[in-house]
Design a protein around this motif. Structure first.
Motif, mmCIF file in Angstrom:
data_model
loop_
_atom_site.group_PDB
_atom_site.id
_atom_site.type_symbol
_atom_site.label_atom_id
_atom_site.label_comp_id
_atom_site.label_asym_id
_atom_site.label_seq_id
_atom_site.Cartn_x
_atom_site.Cartn_y
_atom_site.Cartn_z
ATOM 1 N N ARG A 116 60.775 -6.458 -58.688
ATOM 2 C CA ARG A 116 60.071 -7.719 -58.874
ATOM 3 C C ARG A 116 59.489 -7.850 -60.288
ATOM 4 O O ARG A 116 59.617 -8.890 -60.926
ATOM 5 N N LYS A 117 58.845 -6.788 -60.778
ATOM 6 C CA LYS A 117 58.278 -6.830 -62.131
ATOM 7 C C LYS A 117 59.376 -7.015 -63.173
ATOM 8 O O LYS A 117 59.203 -7.734 -64.155
ATOM 9 N N GLU A 118 60.506 -6.351 -62.964
ATOM 10 C CA GLU A 118 61.617 -6.479 -63.910
ATOM 11 C C GLU A 118 62.213 -7.877 -63.873
ATOM 12 O O GLU A 118 62.596 -8.413 -64.912
ATOM 13 N N LEU B 208 62.637 -10.280 -67.041
ATOM 14 C CA LEU B 208 63.916 -10.890 -67.432
ATOM 15 C C LEU B 208 63.782 -12.405 -67.547
ATOM 16 O O LEU B 208 64.350 -13.013 -68.459
ATOM 17 N N ARG B 209 63.019 -13.016 -66.644
ATOM 18 C CA ARG B 209 62.792 -14.464 -66.728
ATOM 19 C C ARG B 209 62.037 -14.823 -68.000
ATOM 20 O O ARG B 209 62.286 -15.875 -68.599
ATOM 21 N N SER B 210 61.110 -13.954 -68.425
ATOM 22 C CA SER B 210 60.362 -14.231 -69.651
ATOM 23 C C SER B 210 61.264 -14.177 -70.879
ATOM 24 O O SER B 210 60.951 -14.778 -71.904
ATOM 25 N N LEU B 211 62.382 -13.452 -70.774
ATOM 26 C CA LEU B 211 63.370 -13.399 -71.858
ATOM 27 C C LEU B 211 64.425 -14.494 -71.719
ATOM 28 O O LEU B 211 65.435 -14.486 -72.418
ATOM 29 N N ARG B 212 64.193 -15.417 -70.789
ATOM 30 C CA ARG B 212 65.087 -16.541 -70.510
ATOM 31 C C ARG B 212 66.463 -16.091 -70.028
ATOM 32 O O ARG B 212 67.484 -16.648 -70.411
ATOM 33 N N LEU B 213 66.460 -15.056 -69.189
ATOM 34 C CA LEU B 213 67.682 -14.587 -68.552
ATOM 35 C C LEU B 213 67.570 -14.856 -67.064
ATOM 36 O O LEU B 213 66.492 -14.744 -66.486
ATOM 37 N N ASN B 214 68.672 -15.208 -66.440
ATOM 38 C CA ASN B 214 68.685 -15.402 -64.994
ATOM 39 C C ASN B 214 68.761 -14.030 -64.342
ATOM 40 O O ASN B 214 69.775 -13.341 -64.426
#
Length: 51
Positions: free
Chosen positions: A9-11, A15-21
């Motif tokens: 969940r944390k990862e 990843l969302r903060s890096l604009r990755l799905n």
């Protein structure tokens, strides 16, 4: 090479903060310097800074 794993969940949040799905990426390797992630469909690898 290790078997890629689904992100925790944390990862996923990271990843969302890096604009990755996060649904499309698997975590292959975690080191102090970088994470190696692999795209599920295309197999493309990418190095990102660690959390």
């Amino acid at each position: 090479m290790q078997n890629p794993k689904k992100p925790t969940r944390k990862e996923k949040i990271y990843l969302r903060s890096l604009r990755l799905n996060c649904d499309n990426w698997l975590i292959s390797k975690r080191t102090v310097d970088y994470w190696l992630i692999i795209h599920r469909i295309s197999g493309r690898t990418r190095k990102i800074p660690p959390l």
